[in-house]
Write a protein that holds these residues in place. Structure first.
Motif, PDB file in Angstrom:
ATOM      1  N   ILE A   1     -20.000  -1.761 -44.065  1.00  0.00           N
ATOM      2  CA  ILE A   1     -19.765  -0.326 -44.044  1.00  0.00           C
ATOM      3  C   ILE A   1     -19.715   0.166 -42.616  1.00  0.00           C
ATOM      4  CG2 ILE A   1     -20.758   0.155 -46.307  1.00  0.00           C
ATOM      5  CD1 ILE A   1     -23.371   0.766 -45.022  1.00  0.00           C
ATOM      6  N   LYS A   2     -18.964   1.183 -42.403  1.00  0.00           N
ATOM      7  CA  LYS A   2     -18.800   1.753 -41.073  1.00  0.00           C
ATOM      8  C   LYS A   2     -19.507   3.090 -41.011  1.00  0.00           C
ATOM      9  CE  LYS A   2     -15.265   3.097 -37.733  1.00  0.00           C
ATOM     10  NZ  LYS A   2     -13.807   3.238 -37.494  1.00  0.00           N
ATOM     11  N   LEU A   3     -20.286   3.300 -39.970  1.00  0.00           N
ATOM     12  CA  LEU A   3     -21.015   4.551 -39.823  1.00  0.00           C
ATOM     13  C   LEU A   3     -20.057   5.673 -39.462  1.00  0.00           C
ATOM     14  CD1 LEU A   3     -24.275   3.671 -37.888  1.00  0.00           C
ATOM     15  CD2 LEU A   3     -23.953   3.991 -40.324  1.00  0.00           C
ATOM     16  N   THR A   4     -20.107   6.729 -40.261  1.00  0.00           N
ATOM     17  CA  THR A   4     -19.300   7.910 -39.964  1.00  0.00           C
ATOM     18  C   THR A   4     -20.141   9.142 -40.248  1.00  0.00           C
ATOM     19  OG1 THR A   4     -18.422   7.917 -42.222  1.00  0.00           O
ATOM     20  CG2 THR A   4     -17.111   6.787 -40.556  1.00  0.00           C
ATOM     21  N   GLY A   5     -19.708  10.273 -39.745  1.00  0.00           N
ATOM     22  CA  GLY A   5     -20.339  11.535 -40.053  1.00  0.00           C
ATOM     23  C   GLY A   5     -21.823  11.552 -39.789  1.00  0.00           C
ATOM     24  N   TRP A   6     -22.574  12.040 -40.798  1.00  0.00           N
ATOM     25  CA  TRP A   6     -24.010  12.240 -40.623  1.00  0.00           C
ATOM     26  C   TRP A   6     -24.743  10.932 -40.391  1.00  0.00           C
ATOM     27  CZ3 TRP A   6     -27.538   9.873 -43.740  1.00  0.00           C
ATOM     28  CH2 TRP A   6     -27.064   9.329 -44.938  1.00  0.00           C
ATOM     29  N   MET A   7     -24.216   9.790 -40.926  1.00  0.00           N
ATOM     30  CA  MET A   7     -24.893   8.507 -40.738  1.00  0.00           C
ATOM     31  C   MET A   7     -24.896   8.118 -39.265  1.00  0.00           C
ATOM     32  SD  MET A   7     -23.366   6.377 -43.940  1.00  0.00           S
ATOM     33  CE  MET A   7     -24.265   4.893 -43.502  1.00  0.00           C
ATOM     34  N   LYS A   8     -23.750   8.313 -38.617  1.00  0.00           N
ATOM     35  CA  LYS A   8     -23.653   7.962 -37.205  1.00  0.00           C
ATOM     36  C   LYS A   8     -24.528   8.883 -36.364  1.00  0.00           C
ATOM     37  CE  LYS A   8     -20.055   6.930 -33.796  1.00  0.00           C
ATOM     38  NZ  LYS A   8     -18.610   7.002 -33.537  1.00  0.00           N
ATOM     39  N   TYR A   9     -24.537  10.162 -36.705  1.00  0.00           N
ATOM     40  CA  TYR A   9     -25.380  11.112 -35.978  1.00  0.00           C
ATOM     41  C   TYR A   9     -26.856  10.775 -36.156  1.00  0.00           C
ATOM     42  CZ  TYR A   9     -28.111  15.321 -35.259  1.00  0.00           C
ATOM     43  OH  TYR A   9     -29.077  16.195 -34.874  1.00  0.00           O
ATOM     44  N   ALA A  10     -27.237  10.413 -37.395  1.00  0.00           N
ATOM     45  CA  ALA A  10     -28.634  10.087 -37.665  1.00  0.00           C
ATOM     46  C   ALA A  10     -29.066   8.863 -36.876  1.00  0.00           C
ATOM     47  CB  ALA A  10     -28.835   9.852 -39.162  1.00  0.00           C
TER      48      ALA A  10
ATOM     49  N   TYR B   1     -27.822  16.057 -27.335  1.00  0.00           N
ATOM     50  CA  TYR B   1     -27.539  14.776 -26.697  1.00  0.00           C
ATOM     51  C   TYR B   1     -27.104  13.746 -27.733  1.00  0.00           C
ATOM     52  CZ  TYR B   1     -30.179  16.617 -22.662  1.00  0.00           C
ATOM     53  OH  TYR B   1     -30.633  17.361 -21.605  1.00  0.00           O
ATOM     54  N   ALA B   2     -27.817  13.699 -28.862  1.00  0.00           N
ATOM     55  CA  ALA B   2     -27.509  12.718 -29.907  1.00  0.00           C
ATOM     56  C   ALA B   2     -26.098  12.926 -30.441  1.00  0.00           C
ATOM     57  CB  ALA B   2     -28.529  12.812 -31.039  1.00  0.00           C
ATOM     58  N   GLN B   3     -25.715  14.185 -30.651  1.00  0.00           N
ATOM     59  CA  GLN B   3     -24.363  14.468 -31.130  1.00  0.00           C
ATOM     60  C   GLN B   3     -23.317  14.048 -30.099  1.00  0.00           C
ATOM     61  OE1 GLN B   3     -25.034  18.675 -32.054  1.00  0.00           O
ATOM     62  NE2 GLN B   3     -24.606  18.228 -34.198  1.00  0.00           N
ATOM     63  N   MET B   4     -23.618  14.279 -28.828  1.00  0.00           N
ATOM     64  CA  MET B   4     -22.691  13.883 -27.761  1.00  0.00           C
ATOM     65  C   MET B   4     -22.557  12.372 -27.702  1.00  0.00           C
ATOM     66  SD  MET B   4     -20.776  14.754 -25.088  1.00  0.00           S
ATOM     67  CE  MET B   4     -21.198  16.041 -23.913  1.00  0.00           C
ATOM     68  N   PHE B   5     -23.683  11.644 -27.714  1.00  0.00           N
ATOM     69  CA  PHE B   5     -23.651  10.186 -27.601  1.00  0.00           C
ATOM     70  C   PHE B   5     -22.909   9.551 -28.774  1.00  0.00           C
ATOM     71  CE2 PHE B   5     -25.965  10.952 -24.106  1.00  0.00           C
ATOM     72  CZ  PHE B   5     -27.349  10.904 -24.131  1.00  0.00           C
ATOM     73  N   SER B   6     -23.059  10.127 -29.971  1.00  0.00           N
ATOM     74  CA  SER B   6     -22.456   9.523 -31.157  1.00  0.00           C
ATOM     75  C   SER B   6     -21.059  10.043 -31.435  1.00  0.00           C
ATOM     76  CB  SER B   6     -23.345   9.789 -32.377  1.00  0.00           C
ATOM     77  OG  SER B   6     -23.443  11.182 -32.628  1.00  0.00           O
ATOM     78  N   GLY B   7     -20.577  11.001 -30.597  1.00  0.00           N
ATOM     79  CA  GLY B   7     -19.223  11.519 -30.780  1.00  0.00           C
ATOM     80  C   GLY B   7     -19.080  12.499 -31.918  1.00  0.00           C
ATOM     81  N   GLU B   8     -20.200  13.110 -32.335  1.00  0.00           N
ATOM     82  CA  GLU B   8     -20.162  14.003 -33.485  1.00  0.00           C
ATOM     83  C   GLU B   8     -20.116  15.485 -33.125  1.00  0.00           C
ATOM     84  OE1 GLU B   8     -19.641  11.076 -35.951  1.00  0.00           O
ATOM     85  OE2 GLU B   8     -19.834  13.117 -36.682  1.00  0.00           O
ATOM     86  N   CYS B   9     -20.093  15.809 -31.823  1.00  0.00           N
ATOM     87  CA  CYS B   9     -20.052  17.223 -31.447  1.00  0.00           C
ATOM     88  C   CYS B   9     -18.599  17.714 -31.421  1.00  0.00           C
ATOM     89  CB  CYS B   9     -20.723  17.439 -30.094  1.00  0.00           C
ATOM     90  SG  CYS B   9     -19.935  16.558 -28.727  1.00  0.00           S
TER      91      CYS B   9
END
Length: 325
Positions: free
Chosen positions: A79-88, A11-19
């Motif tokens: 700074i802009k959240l990307t990658g693992w930061m956004k997922y975390a 769910y977290a990956q889906m919500f943050s667009g990281e999947c």
């Protein structure tokens, strides 16, 4: 022991667009074939979209804390959240708020639809439930109840703080569920506070009688009498009861009351009431304790009075306050 359900990571990956597209398609197909899980997912998605903190703001706060601690001379860049930061960031919100909701939904009939009531910072809202019970919802809070509420049972889920005046109905007990405890009554007036960032969950009884069931000791209810306040420590699961001859839920009248509270906990209340943000440079300042009762004072007046009781440094920038010794 890790109790994290793998679904929440998805769910977290889906919500943050990281999947990945493949992961997204797989999850959507599973949701399409499982009504219960789809209801659960949609409710968590709604909380993520409407209740979670701004991720960019959180990242800037972390960066600012680091810069202050290490005495950087240069001003930090945005700074802009990307990658693992956004997922975390997504995972933290889903796991802190979503697991609470998952626990509640997991014990109820998830095929029912839900009604959601919420408030923003600085907002207090009065709600009348279908059974005639009234709820005063404090700022930055969410109250959920099922559409079938009141027919055979009266269950609500609370994230935040609310004062309840419950219509008496012996055939349908009224239960307020939080992440760590349940308050069960027949008809009474009481307050429950269960903010995600507060270390203690509390329940205070104005009139009537309530039973409190904790996740640690579900078969050993704690009974409150009028003017009792129960405090449940999240970390230890221990619950204590004190009798207080004071106004229950003074926030309903716009008042703020602290009794030997840490400054960190006090600033959480100030953030919710005045729509501001506090950043602590050191842990020693967070643990300063204060007792006080405020009614019509402004935020700056409250901070000035607190500063006279325990001296600390305060730097203001817009709605942001940086506190240090």
């Amino acid at each position: 022991m890790n109790n994290t359900n793998p679904k929440f990571e998805e769910y977290a990956q889906m919500f943050s667009g990281e999947c990945t597209p493949e992961e997204k398609q797989k999850l959507l197909e599973r949701l399409a074939s499982n009504v219960d899980e789809r209801v659960e997912f949609e409710k968590l998605e709604n909380i993520w979209n409407n209740y979670s903190p701004e991720t960019t703001s959180s990242a800037e706060r972390i960066w600012e804390l680091t810069a202050t601690k290490l005495e950087f001379e240069a001003q930090p860049k945005k700074i802009k959240l990307t990658g693992w930061m956004k997922y975390a960031a997504a995972a933290l919100v889903v796991l802190s708020l979503g697991l609470n909701l998952y626990w509640f939904i997991g014990h109820r009939n998830t095929t029912s639809s839900w009604v959601e009531y919420s408030t923003k910072n600085g907002e207090i809202k009065k709600i009348t439930l279908p059974d005639g019970s009234t709820v005063t919802l404090n700022s930055e809070s969410i109250l959920l109840c099922q559409n079938k509420f009141g027919k055979n049972e009266r269950n609500v889920f609370l994230m935040g703080e609310a004062f309840f005046h419950v219509t008496k109905n012996p055939e349908a007990p009224f239960s307020v569920n939080t992440s760590e405890m349940t308050v069960r009554v027949l008809g009474t007036s009481f307050n429950v506070s269960s903010y995600a960032n507060d270390p203690v969950i509390s329940a205070s009884l104005e009139e009537g009688k309530v039973q409190i069931f904790t996740k640690e000791k579900p078969s050993e209810p704690v009974v409150l009498k009028p003017q009792d306040e129960a405090l449940l420590e999240r970390a230890s699961g221990e619950i204590t009861v004190n009798n207080q001859q004071k106004l229950i839920a003074p926030w309903r009248e716009g008042r703020l009351r602290f009794h030997n509270n840490e400054l960190l906990v006090i600033t959480h209340q100030l953030e919710r009431k005045f729509d501001c943000e506090f950043i602590f440079v050191d842990e020693a300042t967070e643990s300063l304790r204060f007792t006080g009762d405020f009614e019509n004072e402004t935020l700056d007046e409250i901070l000035e009075l607190l500063n006279k009781a325990h001296s600390f440094k305060l730097k203001k920038s817009g709605k942001r306050y940086i506190i240090s010794l």
